[in-house]
Design a protein around this motif. Structure first.
Motif, PDB file in Angstrom:
ATOM      1  N   LYS A 160       0.844  -1.205   0.000  1.00  0.00           N
ATOM      2  CA  LYS A 160       0.000   0.000   0.000  1.00  0.00           C
ATOM      3  C   LYS A 160       0.873   1.246   0.000  1.00  0.00           C
ATOM      4  N   ASN A 161       0.301   2.331  -0.516  1.00  0.00           N
ATOM      5  CA  ASN A 161       0.970   3.620  -0.455  1.00  0.00           C
ATOM      6  C   ASN A 161      -0.085   4.703  -0.436  1.00  0.00           C
ATOM      7  N   ASP A 162       0.317   5.901  -0.082  1.00  0.00           N
ATOM      8  CA  ASP A 162      -0.594   7.041  -0.065  1.00  0.00           C
ATOM      9  C   ASP A 162       0.167   8.249  -0.594  1.00  0.00           C
ATOM     10  N   PHE A 163      -0.124   8.597  -1.849  1.00  0.00           N
ATOM     11  CA  PHE A 163       0.522   9.752  -2.473  1.00  0.00           C
ATOM     12  C   PHE A 163      -0.354  10.997  -2.380  1.00  0.00           C
ATOM     13  N   GLY A 164      -1.392  10.930  -1.554  1.00  0.00           N
ATOM     14  CA  GLY A 164      -2.339  12.033  -1.464  1.00  0.00           C
ATOM     15  C   GLY A 164      -3.402  11.907  -2.543  1.00  0.00           C
ATOM     16  N   TRP A 165      -3.022  12.139  -3.782  1.00  0.00           N
ATOM     17  CA  TRP A 165      -3.961  12.035  -4.902  1.00  0.00           C
ATOM     18  C   TRP A 165      -4.240  10.600  -5.306  1.00  0.00           C
ATOM     19  N   LEU A 166      -3.314   9.686  -4.959  1.00  0.00           N
ATOM     20  CA  LEU A 166      -3.410   8.274  -5.356  1.00  0.00           C
ATOM     21  C   LEU A 166      -3.171   7.392  -4.152  1.00  0.00           C
ATOM     22  N   LYS A 167      -4.098   6.436  -3.953  1.00  0.00           N
ATOM     23  CA  LYS A 167      -3.939   5.443  -2.883  1.00  0.00           C
ATOM     24  C   LYS A 167      -4.007   4.060  -3.525  1.00  0.00           C
ATOM     25  N   PRO A 168      -2.844   3.485  -3.848  1.00  0.00           N
ATOM     26  CA  PRO A 168      -2.818   2.183  -4.513  1.00  0.00           C
ATOM     27  C   PRO A 168      -2.682   1.015  -3.532  1.00  0.00           C
ATOM     28  N   ARG A 169      -3.210  -0.128  -3.960  1.00  0.00           N
ATOM     29  CA  ARG A 169      -2.943  -1.410  -3.334  1.00  0.00           C
ATOM     30  C   ARG A 169      -2.276  -2.285  -4.378  1.00  0.00           C
ATOM     31  N   TYR A 170      -1.136  -2.867  -4.016  1.00  0.00           N
ATOM     32  CA  TYR A 170      -0.384  -3.703  -4.943  1.00  0.00           C
ATOM     33  C   TYR A 170      -0.528  -5.168  -4.535  1.00  0.00           C
ATOM     34  N   HIS A 171      -1.144  -5.976  -5.386  1.00  0.00           N
ATOM     35  CA  HIS A 171      -1.235  -7.410  -5.104  1.00  0.00           C
ATOM     36  C   HIS A 171       0.094  -8.107  -5.357  1.00  0.00           C
ATOM     37  N   PHE A 172       0.895  -7.559  -6.281  1.00  0.00           N
ATOM     38  CA  PHE A 172       2.205  -8.123  -6.598  1.00  0.00           C
ATOM     39  C   PHE A 172       3.243  -7.004  -6.542  1.00  0.00           C
ATOM     40  N   SER A 173       4.505  -7.399  -6.485  1.00  0.00           N
ATOM     41  CA  SER A 173       5.588  -6.425  -6.403  1.00  0.00           C
ATOM     42  C   SER A 173       5.469  -5.407  -7.528  1.00  0.00           C
ATOM     43  N   PHE A 174       5.499  -4.116  -7.133  1.00  0.00           N
ATOM     44  CA  PHE A 174       5.297  -3.036  -8.102  1.00  0.00           C
ATOM     45  C   PHE A 174       5.757  -1.736  -7.469  1.00  0.00           C
ATOM     46  N   ALA A 175       6.372  -0.875  -8.303  1.00  0.00           N
ATOM     47  CA  ALA A 175       6.822   0.442  -7.837  1.00  0.00           C
ATOM     48  C   ALA A 175       7.695   0.271  -6.588  1.00  0.00           C
ATOM     49  N   ASN A 176       7.329   0.924  -5.483  1.00  0.00           N
ATOM     50  CA  ASN A 176       8.161   0.865  -4.280  1.00  0.00           C
ATOM     51  C   ASN A 176       7.857  -0.346  -3.410  1.00  0.00           C
ATOM     52  N   TYR A 177       6.914  -1.199  -3.838  1.00  0.00           N
ATOM     53  CA  TYR A 177       6.576  -2.395  -3.055  1.00  0.00           C
ATOM     54  C   TYR A 177       7.269  -3.608  -3.664  1.00  0.00           C
ATOM     55  N   TYR A 178       8.077  -4.284  -2.859  1.00  0.00           N
ATOM     56  CA  TYR A 178       8.762  -5.491  -3.329  1.00  0.00           C
ATOM     57  C   TYR A 178       8.578  -6.607  -2.316  1.00  0.00           C
ATOM     58  N   ASN A 179       8.103  -7.737  -2.812  1.00  0.00           N
ATOM     59  CA  ASN A 179       7.949  -8.941  -1.999  1.00  0.00           C
ATOM     60  C   ASN A 179       8.317 -10.109  -2.902  1.00  0.00           C
ATOM     61  N   LYS A 180       9.426 -10.746  -2.635  1.00  0.00           N
ATOM     62  CA  LYS A 180       9.921 -11.792  -3.527  1.00  0.00           C
ATOM     63  C   LYS A 180       8.980 -12.988  -3.613  1.00  0.00           C
ATOM     64  N   THR A 181       8.059 -13.114  -2.659  1.00  0.00           N
ATOM     65  CA  THR A 181       7.086 -14.217  -2.707  1.00  0.00           C
ATOM     66  C   THR A 181       5.819 -13.831  -3.469  1.00  0.00           C
ATOM     67  N   LYS A 182       5.719 -12.563  -3.885  1.00  0.00           N
ATOM     68  CA  LYS A 182       4.533 -12.100  -4.611  1.00  0.00           C
ATOM     69  C   LYS A 182       4.975 -11.310  -5.848  1.00  0.00           C
ATOM     70  N   MET A 183       5.499 -12.043  -6.823  1.00  0.00           N
ATOM     71  CA  MET A 183       5.961 -11.426  -8.057  1.00  0.00           C
ATOM     72  C   MET A 183       4.932 -11.539  -9.179  1.00  0.00           C
ATOM     73  N   ASN A 184       4.181 -12.623  -9.180  1.00  0.00           N
ATOM     74  CA  ASN A 184       3.211 -12.877 -10.245  1.00  0.00           C
ATOM     75  C   ASN A 184       2.445 -14.157  -9.912  1.00  0.00           C
ATOM     76  N   VAL A 185       1.370 -14.389 -10.637  1.00  0.00           N
ATOM     77  CA  VAL A 185       0.715 -15.697 -10.671  1.00  0.00           C
ATOM     78  C   VAL A 185       0.616 -16.074 -12.141  1.00  0.00           C
ATOM     79  N   GLY A 186       1.448 -17.018 -12.571  1.00  0.00           N
ATOM     80  CA  GLY A 186       1.500 -17.355 -13.977  1.00  0.00           C
ATOM     81  C   GLY A 186       1.851 -16.124 -14.794  1.00  0.00           C
ATOM     82  N   THR A 187       1.090 -15.872 -15.843  1.00  0.00           N
ATOM     83  CA  THR A 187       1.353 -14.732 -16.723  1.00  0.00           C
ATOM     84  C   THR A 187       0.768 -13.422 -16.198  1.00  0.00           C
TER      85      THR A 187
END
Length: 231
Positions: free
Chosen positions: A12-39
């Motif tokens: 999760k992040n909060d840029f003020g104008w944007l509040k994203p939730r990342y299911h997989f590693s993206f932007a400033n969120y990195y989790n080596k166990t959550k890179m993708n599911v298949g394609t």
């Protein structure tokens, strides 16, 4: 195999104008166990404040699908497309050899969109754009196959053998989806409450599985499901 991901586990992040939730590693969120599911490489659940948005930016060699859950998304791209994509509608871009686009919420209401990136079956496709206005009544108490490969029966065709389903179900409904000729399901509870393969999911929770899906809704529930093969 079933893996439950509670909303609290998403990036999760909060840029003020944007509040994203990342299911997989993206932007400033990195989790080596959550890179993708298949394609399926990216699944972001974004809240975009009124009169804000993403300035023009590039993409290439990715199939990009956006589901507008609530609000209106204003899209403009380097191919000359300018569109307003409304709640319940889907937008598709095959970024291929390269495309630039912007995405804005030009309204006074917060915009919620879910954006998915799927690896194409090869690189170098000619960029393509389309959108599809889905009648909400068509997904009441059933799943609609929104996305598929060109050889399948989805409403939108992408350059990969993957399926995306959406459906909205009343409480106390029982539903089954068969894995059949694919390796994985990734299910997102957009809104609601249900038992899925004996796990309780609430709003914004997710379940990854390589088994058939059995759903029993507790409350009215809105689902998005991606069916993929392993890379």
């Amino acid at each position: 195999m079933n893996k439950l991901y509670k909303d609290s586990s998403h990036g999760k992040n909060d840029f003020g104008w944007l509040k994203p939730r990342y299911h997989f590693s993206f932007a400033n969120y990195y989790n080596k166990t959550k890179m993708n599911v298949g394609t399926l490489r990216v699944l972001n659940d974004d809240l975009i404040s009124p009169n804000t948005g993403f300035e023009e930016h590039p993409h290439n060699d990715m199939e990009i699908i956006t589901y507008v859950i609530d609000g209106v998304l204003t899209h403009k791209d380097s191919m000359g497309n300018e569109r307003e994509v409304k709640s319940g509608s889907f937008q598709y871009m095959s970024a291929g050899t390269g495309i630039k686009h912007s995405e804005f919420n030009k309204n006074e209401k917060e915009l919620r969109v879910m954006q998915l990136w799927i690896y194409p079956d090869k690189v170098g496709y000619t960029p393509n754009y389309g959108d599809y206005d889905l009648d909400k009544e068509s997904q009441k108490n059933k799943f609609v196959k929104i996305v598929s490969s060109p050889n399948n029966d989805g409403l939108i065709k992408i350059n990969q053998d993957a399926n995306i389903f959406v459906g909205e179900f009343d409480a106390d409904k029982k539903i089954e989806l068969l894995i059949k000729n694919y390796d994985n399901f990734y299910l997102v509870m957009i809104d609601g409450n249900a038992m899925i393969n004996n796990f309780e999911l609430k709003t914004r929770d997710a379940l990854e599985t390589n088994e058939n899906i059995e759903i029993v809704t507790i409350k009215k529930s809105h689902f998005l499901i991606v069916q993929t093969n392993n890379i």
